[in-house]
Write a protein that holds these residues in place. Structure first.
Motif, mmCIF file in Angstrom:
data_model
loop_
_atom_site.group_PDB
_atom_site.id
_atom_site.type_symbol
_atom_site.label_atom_id
_atom_site.label_comp_id
_atom_site.label_asym_id
_atom_site.label_seq_id
_atom_site.Cartn_x
_atom_site.Cartn_y
_atom_site.Cartn_z
ATOM 1 N N TRP A 63 21.106 11.046 15.082
ATOM 2 C CA TRP A 63 22.356 10.903 14.328
ATOM 3 C C TRP A 63 23.503 10.797 15.326
ATOM 4 C CZ3 TRP A 63 22.677 9.898 9.307
ATOM 5 C CH2 TRP A 63 21.727 10.393 8.416
ATOM 6 N N GLU A 64 24.519 10.021 14.985
ATOM 7 C CA GLU A 64 25.722 9.934 15.813
ATOM 8 C C GLU A 64 26.934 9.916 14.897
ATOM 9 O OE1 GLU A 64 27.607 9.108 19.792
ATOM 10 O OE2 GLU A 64 25.769 10.042 19.059
ATOM 11 N N PHE A 65 27.881 10.826 15.136
ATOM 12 C CA PHE A 65 29.102 10.935 14.332
ATOM 13 C C PHE A 65 30.285 10.408 15.138
ATOM 14 C CE2 PHE A 65 32.989 13.268 13.290
ATOM 15 C CZ PHE A 65 33.077 13.056 11.919
ATOM 16 N N PHE A 66 31.230 9.744 14.467
ATOM 17 C CA PHE A 66 32.456 9.319 15.126
ATOM 18 C C PHE A 66 33.524 9.066 14.071
ATOM 19 C CE2 PHE A 66 30.008 5.537 14.189
ATOM 20 C CZ PHE A 66 30.931 4.586 13.784
ATOM 21 N N THR A 67 34.751 8.939 14.520
ATOM 22 C CA THR A 67 35.869 8.684 13.619
ATOM 23 C C THR A 67 36.601 7.424 14.053
ATOM 24 O OG1 THR A 67 37.370 10.070 14.919
ATOM 25 C CG2 THR A 67 36.181 11.135 13.116
ATOM 26 N N VAL A 68 37.176 6.746 13.080
ATOM 27 C CA VAL A 68 38.067 5.613 13.307
ATOM 28 C C VAL A 68 39.310 5.868 12.475
ATOM 29 C CG1 VAL A 68 38.400 3.129 13.144
ATOM 30 C CG2 VAL A 68 36.134 4.037 13.685
ATOM 31 N N PRO A 120 41.595 7.752 10.227
ATOM 32 C CA PRO A 120 41.306 8.888 9.344
ATOM 33 C C PRO A 120 39.893 8.872 8.778
ATOM 34 C CG PRO A 120 42.512 7.215 8.147
ATOM 35 C CD PRO A 120 42.388 6.702 9.563
ATOM 36 N N TYR A 121 39.088 7.877 9.126
ATOM 37 C CA TYR A 121 37.762 7.718 8.513
ATOM 38 C C TYR A 121 36.671 8.314 9.399
ATOM 39 C CZ TYR A 121 40.421 4.439 5.681
ATOM 40 O OH TYR A 121 41.364 3.886 4.861
ATOM 41 N N SER A 122 35.706 8.971 8.761
ATOM 42 C CA SER A 122 34.591 9.609 9.455
ATOM 43 C C SER A 122 33.307 8.848 9.164
ATOM 44 C CB SER A 122 34.447 11.071 9.002
ATOM 45 O OG SER A 122 35.610 11.811 9.325
ATOM 46 N N PHE A 123 32.510 8.615 10.220
ATOM 47 C CA PHE A 123 31.279 7.838 10.096
ATOM 48 C C PHE A 123 30.101 8.625 10.666
ATOM 49 C CE2 PHE A 123 34.660 4.705 10.125
ATOM 50 C CZ PHE A 123 34.263 3.791 9.149
ATOM 51 N N LEU A 124 28.906 8.312 10.139
ATOM 52 C CA LEU A 124 27.661 8.911 10.607
ATOM 53 C C LEU A 124 26.595 7.824 10.586
ATOM 54 C CD1 LEU A 124 26.500 11.706 11.447
ATOM 55 C CD2 LEU A 124 25.813 12.019 9.071
ATOM 56 N N VAL A 125 25.973 7.574 11.740
ATOM 57 C CA VAL A 125 24.982 6.502 11.836
ATOM 58 C C VAL A 125 23.643 7.120 12.218
ATOM 59 C CG1 VAL A 125 25.582 5.988 14.248
ATOM 60 C CG2 VAL A 125 24.459 4.247 12.846
ATOM 61 N N VAL A 126 22.566 6.642 11.590
ATOM 62 C CA VAL A 126 21.224 7.158 11.840
ATOM 63 C C VAL A 126 20.382 6.091 12.521
ATOM 64 C CG1 VAL A 126 20.315 6.456 9.570
ATOM 65 C CG2 VAL A 126 19.236 8.344 10.816
#
Length: 669
Positions: A479-484, A486-492
């Motif tokens: 899993w990898e979390f990041f923000t752009v 105000p938006y939060s993302f999570l990629v698997v």
């Protein structure tokens, strides 16, 4: 936003005298009104404030002894009438302090003199920014609050906020990023009277809620959205108007720019080893002959004025770290007042934590694990945690991963919580809107790879992580979390669906309290995602490990395949393919920088014949993308970590085929 105001300006002059019309005039000038300059004398000589330079920028520090000192009557700027503008922007540049939970501090307020009623105010907490105003109608008067969630201010950096207001529309933009828009049930009043009111900077006329950070800019712009005037801008020093006392030397000149003084002065230059940078040395120079650099003391920091650019010359082996068994994952982290640590996820029943002492990693603590795959370090408040992803069940057949907590008394990690998992590969810790989460990548349950991975949420009441959301995954690896903005993302990284490694890996975005599918990527045995930024560009790199299909295994069994770097296309609102790089069963990407150069290193593990393959360091070359610059002999390379100490920059990699990890030193010139 200013359509109504523009219409009034155009139409009102057409009214004819004698027909009951009068010439319209705004209550204030339609120019930027420097609220800070109104409250602070040009020379800064006022009780209750001091001028401080941090990170090269000057700001005002308020004193708790006189919270009402920095103020002025509203009549000073509302010269034609007493009404606050119905449409306006507020621009504030600040360096906020870290606040404990539930504490609020005021950036400014407008208070009625008599009843001490708050007419208008802007305050912030660790998780929200609040805009407050008084609303009146026939039923009475009441306080209204518009709250913007998680503006991400607590990072010890300067930030510029633009709050734009028009009736029931409220918009907050930070550092010219993506605006956060709110349509409120209660509009901003058209007739908010300022008669007898007073502006207070950094307070509400009392010590409680006093702003304890630094403020550099506070501007009211009537009648328009200031974002259009200020943005786009590449840094947080976005200036509409700042007081004269804060218009001094910023101390961090741009590239190829020299310091220009309108007068001559004596200049003191210190030679030899780096001296301390204190008030005594402020505005003094130090020349580092070894690095051929000239530095200026600004506040407590030596700022580079002229220096030879640091570049990566070569990589040398620095330490051979013998581990308990083969190492599948590494985690480098710092515990305040304790030091720098390295956690190794080892294949057998014992993993280890090492501490950086006397310029190398030394064994510090052994922890029982079950074919550990990875570690994840994270903090919640002052609590320090370390979570291990266990792949195998224990001797009783129980399958779980464990969260450990750092004991300040024992100076060791102690078991804190067991979490049921299924052949866990990875943990990812992250924070959204002030709440803490842990996502586990469940790889398989028995022979079934198509199972749910779980996102856990921290419960402050029970002080435990509890299941919050499940996401269907296929042999999840990472899993990898990041923000752009105000938006939060999570990629698997999905690696295997039971028959093929050719599967979709998915990117999710946080919406309405949960992660929703945003974009899918075709991957081949995806083992890792790495997110990184270069300037204002955002990239995602996937490590593809294996192209395999059970029905075509003879023709389609390949380990030498392309891994892919994607770049965020803001206009298209999606990641697009930027570059493909040939890799040998890649299991990890690690991004790092040296001086002004950016690098990616890949963990190549197997080429189809041998585990003795070179891992490669790639350097960012602008329009050429990433270009190979160093080949590093590795054996079954599994994971890379980059870290820095006072002595320099390092890389460490783990081997999944031998009980030996290696620390490499980056030699620069």
């Amino acid at each position: 936003m200013s359509v109504l105001l523009t219409l009034c300006v155009v139409l009102l002059p057409l009214a004819t005298p004698g027909q009951g019309a009068r010439r319209w005039e705004p209550c204030t000038d339609l120019r930027p009104l420097d609220i800070l300059a109104e409250a602070v004398p040009p020379d800064g000589a006022a009780s209750g404030i001091s001028v401080t330079r941090v990170q090269g920028a000057l700001g005002l520090q308020l004193s708790a002894a006189a919270p009402h000192a920095v103020s002025f009557p509203a009549s000073r700027i509302f010269v034609r009438c007493d009404l606050f503008p119905e449409e306006f922007s507020i621009v504030v540049t600040l360096k906020p302090p870290s606040l404990p939970p539930k504490k609020n501090e005021y950036l400014f307020s407008v208070v009625a003199e008599g009843p001490d009623a708050l007419l208008l105010g802007l305050r912030y907490s660790p998780t929200r920014l609040h805009f407050l105003f008084l609303r009146e109608d026939a039923a009475g008067a009441w306080q209204t609050r518009v709250s913007f969630r998680s503006p991400a201010l607590m990072d010890s950096q300067w930030h510029t906020l633009v709050l734009a207001v028009s009736e029931d529309s409220f918009s907050l933009t930070m550092d010219c990023g993506v605006p956060m828009d709110i349509t409120a049930d209660v509009p901003f009043p058209a007739t908010l009277s300022m008669q007898g009111a007073r502006f207070f900077i950094g307070s509400r006329r009392r010590t409680k809620g006093l702003f304890t950070g630094l403020v550099r800019q506070l501007v009211l712009l009537p009648g328009s959205d200031a974002t259009a005037q200020l943005c786009p801008c590449r840094n947080a020093d976005i200036v509409l108007s700042i007081p004269p006392v804060l218009q001094g030397l910023t101390g961090r000149p741009a590239d190829n720019e020299v310091l220009k003084y309108p007068y001559e002065t004596n200049m003191k230059v210190t030679l030899g080893p780096q001296p301390p940078c204190t008030k005594v040395e402020d505005a003094h120079f130090w020349f580092d002959a070894g690095r051929k650099g000239l530095y200026l003391c600004v506040g407590s920091e030596w700022v580079s004025v002229l220096a030879a650019k640091e570049k990566l010359d070569y990589v040398e082996e620095y330490q051979s770290l013998h581990t308990n068994s083969e190492t599948l994952g590494l985690e480098v982290f710092v515990i305040p007042e304790a030091g720098l640590f390295l956690a190794t996820a080892n294949r057998k029943t014992t993993s280890a934590v090492y501490k950086w002492m006397d310029g190398k990693f030394s064994s510090y603590q052994n922890i029982p694990t079950q074919q550990a795959q990875s570690w994840r370090h994270f903090t919640i408040g002052r609590k320090v945690f370390l979570a291990v992803a266990n792949f195998d069940p224990n001797e009783k057949g129980q399958e779980f991963s464990v969260i450990y907590k750092w004991s300040q008394r024992k100076l060791r990690f102690t078991p804190y919580q067991r979490v049921p998992t299924h052949s866990a590969r990875d943990w990812e810790a992250f924070e959204v809107a002030g709440e803490h989460f842990l996502a586990v990548a469940n790889h398989r349950e028995g022979d079934n790879h198509n199972i749910d991975s779980v996102i856990y949420k921290w419960n402050p009441s029970t002080r435990l992580f509890e299941p919050n959301q499940t996401i269907a995954t296929c042999g999840a690896y990472d899993w990898e979390f990041f923000t752009v903005g105000p938006y939060s993302f999570l990629v698997v990284a999905n690696a295997f669906n039971g028959t093929s490694t050719k599967v979709q890996s998915h990117l999710y975005v946080w919406l309405l309290g949960s992660f929703q599918l945003f974009q899918s990527f075709l991957t081949f045995g995806a083992a890792d995602w790495e997110v990184f930024r270069i300037g204002d560009r955002i990239f995602l790199a996937v490590a593809n490990s294996h192209s395999y299909d059970v029905e075509m295994q003879v023709q389609n069994d390949s380990y030498v395949i392309n891994s892919v770097i994607y770049e965020l296309n803001v206009s298209a609102q999606m990641f697009v393919k930027f570059q493909e790089i040939t890799t040998c069963s890649a299991l990890d990407w690690e991004f790092f920088s040296v001086g002004e150069d950016y690098f990616l290193v890949v963990a190549n593990s197997f080429d189809g014949n041998t585990f003795l393959v070179n891992s490669i360091i790639y350097r960012w070359q602008g329009y050429e993308g990433f270009v190979a610059v160093h080949s590093l002999p590795t054996f079954g390379c599994r994971d890379w970590e980059a870290f820095r100490t006072a002595a320099g920059s390092y890389l460490v990699y783990s081997s999944a085929k031998e009980p030996l990890s290696r620390v490499l030193r980056l030699r620069t010139g």
